[in-house]
Design a protein around this motif. Structure first.
Motif, short mmCIF file in Angstrom:
data_model
loop_
_atom_site.label_atom_id
_atom_site.label_comp_id
_atom_site.label_asym_id
_atom_site.label_seq_id
_atom_site.Cartn_x
_atom_site.Cartn_y
_atom_site.Cartn_z
N PRO A 53 0.80 -1.23 0.00
CA PRO A 53 0.00 0.00 0.00
C PRO A 53 0.84 1.28 0.00
CG PRO A 53 0.07 -0.92 2.20
CD PRO A 53 0.80 -1.89 1.31
N VAL A 54 2.15 1.15 0.11
CA VAL A 54 3.03 2.31 0.27
C VAL A 54 3.79 2.57 -1.02
CG1 VAL A 54 4.96 3.24 1.58
CG2 VAL A 54 3.30 1.78 2.71
N THR A 55 3.87 3.85 -1.42
CA THR A 55 4.69 4.25 -2.55
C THR A 55 5.93 4.94 -2.02
OG1 THR A 55 2.75 4.53 -3.96
CG2 THR A 55 4.76 5.63 -4.65
N ARG A 56 7.10 4.41 -2.38
CA ARG A 56 8.37 5.00 -1.94
C ARG A 56 8.99 5.74 -3.10
NH1 ARG A 56 11.88 0.74 1.35
NH2 ARG A 56 12.99 2.66 1.81
N THR A 57 9.50 6.92 -2.84
CA THR A 57 10.18 7.72 -3.86
C THR A 57 11.61 7.93 -3.39
OG1 THR A 57 8.10 8.84 -4.34
CG2 THR A 57 10.10 9.85 -5.19
N VAL A 58 12.55 7.52 -4.23
CA VAL A 58 13.96 7.63 -3.86
C VAL A 58 14.73 8.33 -4.98
CG1 VAL A 58 13.94 5.58 -2.38
CG2 VAL A 58 14.54 5.35 -4.77
N LEU A 59 15.81 8.94 -4.59
CA LEU A 59 16.72 9.60 -5.52
C LEU A 59 17.98 8.74 -5.61
CD1 LEU A 59 17.15 12.19 -7.19
CD2 LEU A 59 18.21 13.18 -5.18
N ILE A 60 18.37 8.35 -6.81
CA ILE A 60 19.53 7.49 -6.98
C ILE A 60 20.79 8.30 -6.71
CG2 ILE A 60 20.86 6.10 -8.61
CD1 ILE A 60 18.27 5.42 -10.02
N ARG A 61 21.60 7.82 -5.76
CA ARG A 61 22.86 8.49 -5.42
C ARG A 61 24.07 7.77 -5.99
NH1 ARG A 61 22.01 13.39 -4.66
NH2 ARG A 61 20.54 13.89 -3.04
N SER A 83 8.24 11.04 0.89
CA SER A 83 8.08 9.59 0.90
C SER A 83 8.21 9.03 2.32
CB SER A 83 9.13 8.95 -0.01
OG SER A 83 9.07 7.55 0.06
N ILE A 84 9.17 9.55 3.06
CA ILE A 84 9.34 9.11 4.46
C ILE A 84 8.10 9.44 5.26
CG2 ILE A 84 10.66 9.50 6.58
CD1 ILE A 84 13.11 10.00 4.77
N ALA A 89 3.19 7.66 7.96
CA ALA A 89 1.75 7.83 8.16
C ALA A 89 1.01 6.53 7.87
CB ALA A 89 1.22 8.95 7.26
N ALA A 90 1.43 5.81 6.84
CA ALA A 90 0.80 4.53 6.52
C ALA A 90 1.06 3.50 7.62
CB ALA A 90 1.31 4.00 5.18
N ALA A 91 2.26 3.51 8.18
CA ALA A 91 2.58 2.58 9.27
C ALA A 91 1.74 2.92 10.51
CB ALA A 91 4.07 2.66 9.60
N GLU A 92 1.57 4.20 10.79
CA GLU A 92 0.75 4.62 11.93
C GLU A 92 -0.70 4.23 11.71
OE1 GLU A 92 0.03 6.40 15.64
OE2 GLU A 92 1.89 5.84 14.66
#
Length: 135
Positions: A53-61, A83-84, A89-92
């Protein structure tokens, strides 16, 4: 570097084939566009992936040709603050939602409970063998 290989090396998925399947199901976007598993990624690209259910957005380093330990893999990307916040919020929300089975006060009926239930049903039905028989 291939997208599916980077997702595997960064430890988002356990195997490369799982990463490839998720990309193929359009659950991973690179720079806002749906991607194919063989899409080339580079440092500075933004990857959005849906994991449950969670969408994670990351920046490639960084890029890595091999899968290493988790602390090294975490240096390959930086998760965005939005994203964090959404992930926490989804975990809560999951923590606050009550478990459907938690509303049950008791488990399965005991043998004594089952006999009393059967006895109560026998009184309600009497000698009738069917609910449609109204005689």
């Amino acid at each position: 570097m291939r997208l599916d290989k980077w997702l595997w090396a960064a430890r988002f998925y356990k195997t490369r084939s799982l990463a490839s399947d998720e990309v193929g199901k359009n659950r991973v976007q690179v720079n806002g566009q749906d991607a194919k598993p063989a899409r080339e990624v580079k440092a500075g690209d933004t990857v959005a992936m849906r994991q449950g259910p969670v969408t994670r957005t990351v920046l490639i380093r960084g890029l890595s040709q091999q899968r290493g330990p988790a602390p090294v893999a975490q240096q390959l990307y930086e998760e965005t603050p939005e994203s964090i916040q959404l992930r926490e919020a989804a975990a809560e929300q999951r923590r606050l939602n009550n478990e459907p089975a938690g509303s049950l006060e008791h488990g399965r009926p005991t043998k004594r409970d089952r006999r009393s239930l059967d006895k109560a049903q026998d009184k309600a039905w009497g000698d009738r063998w069917s609910a449609s028989a109204d005689s």
